[in-house]
Design an enzyme around this catalytic site. Structure first.
Site, PDB file in Angstrom:
ATOM      1  N   GLY A 103       4.036   3.182  -3.300  1.00 10.14           N
ATOM      2  CA  GLY A 103       3.619   3.010  -1.917  1.00 10.14           C
ATOM      3  C   GLY A 103       4.702   3.311  -0.900  1.00 10.14           C
ATOM      4  O   GLY A 103       5.481   4.255  -1.035  1.00 10.14           O
ATOM      5  N   VAL A 133      16.352  -0.888  -1.835  1.00  7.36           N
ATOM      6  CA  VAL A 133      14.996  -0.913  -1.271  1.00  7.36           C
ATOM      7  C   VAL A 133      14.119  -1.765  -2.182  1.00  7.36           C
ATOM      8  O   VAL A 133      13.854  -1.386  -3.324  1.00  7.36           O
ATOM      9  CB  VAL A 133      14.399   0.503  -1.143  1.00  7.36           C
ATOM     10  CG1 VAL A 133      13.025   0.431  -0.464  1.00  7.36           C
ATOM     11  CG2 VAL A 133      15.330   1.417  -0.357  1.00  7.36           C
ATOM     12  N   TYR A 178      -1.182 -13.545   6.125  1.00  8.63           N
ATOM     13  CA  TYR A 178      -0.309 -12.365   6.039  1.00  8.63           C
ATOM     14  C   TYR A 178       0.329 -12.081   7.393  1.00  8.63           C
ATOM     15  O   TYR A 178       1.543 -11.882   7.490  1.00  8.63           O
ATOM     16  CB  TYR A 178      -1.134 -11.165   5.571  1.00  8.63           C
ATOM     17  CG  TYR A 178      -0.403  -9.848   5.601  1.00  8.63           C
ATOM     18  CD1 TYR A 178       0.447  -9.472   4.568  1.00  8.63           C
ATOM     19  CD2 TYR A 178      -0.588  -8.953   6.657  1.00  8.63           C
ATOM     20  CE1 TYR A 178       1.110  -8.251   4.585  1.00  8.63           C
ATOM     21  CE2 TYR A 178       0.066  -7.736   6.684  1.00  8.63           C
ATOM     22  CZ  TYR A 178       0.915  -7.382   5.647  1.00  8.63           C
ATOM     23  OH  TYR A 178       1.564  -6.179   5.677  1.00  8.63           O
TER      24      TYR A 178
END
Length: 254
Positions: A17, A11, A155
């Site tokens: 977060g 991961v 983004y």
């Protein structure tokens, strides 16, 4: 349990977060989790939390924007534990109007949010194909990619690229029995989001979103982790090239 007991999962960006919640959930489901972050202290903190919760993990410190570093990381994990799943989660955002944003920031946003996921996917795919592993690639995009989001033009563009990239990769790797899917979170309550809300524009845009969510709240990192756990499991063995929105109903487009 989703049958992850014999799987090893990498991961990226799991030092805090959403990534940390994903790592914890997959460890809870029985996977051995390789906790990746560029910040070693954050990665070790996540690994310690997993250990305290009875899970198994190892740290994998690397910059996802460095392709050779990701190749080395995947190789080291595979040699030590094997590798079955990669979750390309590492990402970053900044709320700014496009016409006010420094073009240098565009490079940072694209490098981490798009190229970083391409690097991780390529490194993992090479391993899956070379070893004949029926692997899984899960990329974290954003609902900003699906419908646009004010203050997040580049983004959203990078995350849109993640969706198109993953769908294409799913077609190319299907012959190798490698599944590729996308989780697209809506606005979530994370340390990064709280940082972005410290600016007037960030608070104006993000602060107004909660009232627009039909389920009445922002996503929690654990909400996204549940969607990832599904894609990582055998329950999703016949699912590839798909995008799962986790937004509380904020976006309902096809």
């Amino acid at each position: 349990m989703r049958g992850l007991e014999d799987k090893t999962v990498l991961v990226t960006g799991s030092g805090r977060g959403i990534g940390r919640s994903i790592a914890r959930r997959l460890a809870e489901e029985g996977a051995t989790v390789a906790v990746n972050d560029i910040d070693e202290a954050n990665a070790r903190e996540t690994a310690d939390i997993i250990a305290d919760e009875g899970g198994d993990s190892l740290t994998a410190i690397a910059d996802v924007t460095d392709f050779e570093a990701m190749q080395t990381t995947v190789r080291d994990i595979a040699e030590a534990e094997g590798l079955d799943v990669i979750v390309n989660n590492a990402g970053w955002d900044r709320i700014e109007w496009f016409l006010d944003q420094d073009p240098d920031v565009w490079d940072d946003l694209i490098d981490l949010n798009l190229k970083g996921q391409m690097n991780g996917s390529r490194a993992a795919a090479e391993h899956f194909v070379e070893t004949g592993t029926s692997g899984t690639i899960i990329n974290i995009s954003s609902d900003a990619a699906r419908v646009g989001s004010s203050g997040e033009a580049v983004y959203a563009g990078a995350k849109g690229g993640v969706i198109s990239f993953t769908k294409t990769l799913a077609r190319e790797l299907a012959r190798n029995d490698v599944n590729c899917n996308v989780v697209a979170p809506g606005p979530a309550d994370t340390p990064l989001t709280r940082e972005m809300r410290e600016t007037d524009l960030g608070e104006k845009i993000l602060g107004g979103m909660t009232g627009q969510v039909p389920l009445g709240r922002m996503a929690e990192p654990e909400d996204i982790a549940g969607a990832v756990a599904f894609f990582a499991s055998e329950d999703a063995s016949f699912v590839t090239g798909q995008v799962l929105s986790v937004s509380g109903g904020l976006t309902m487009t096809d």
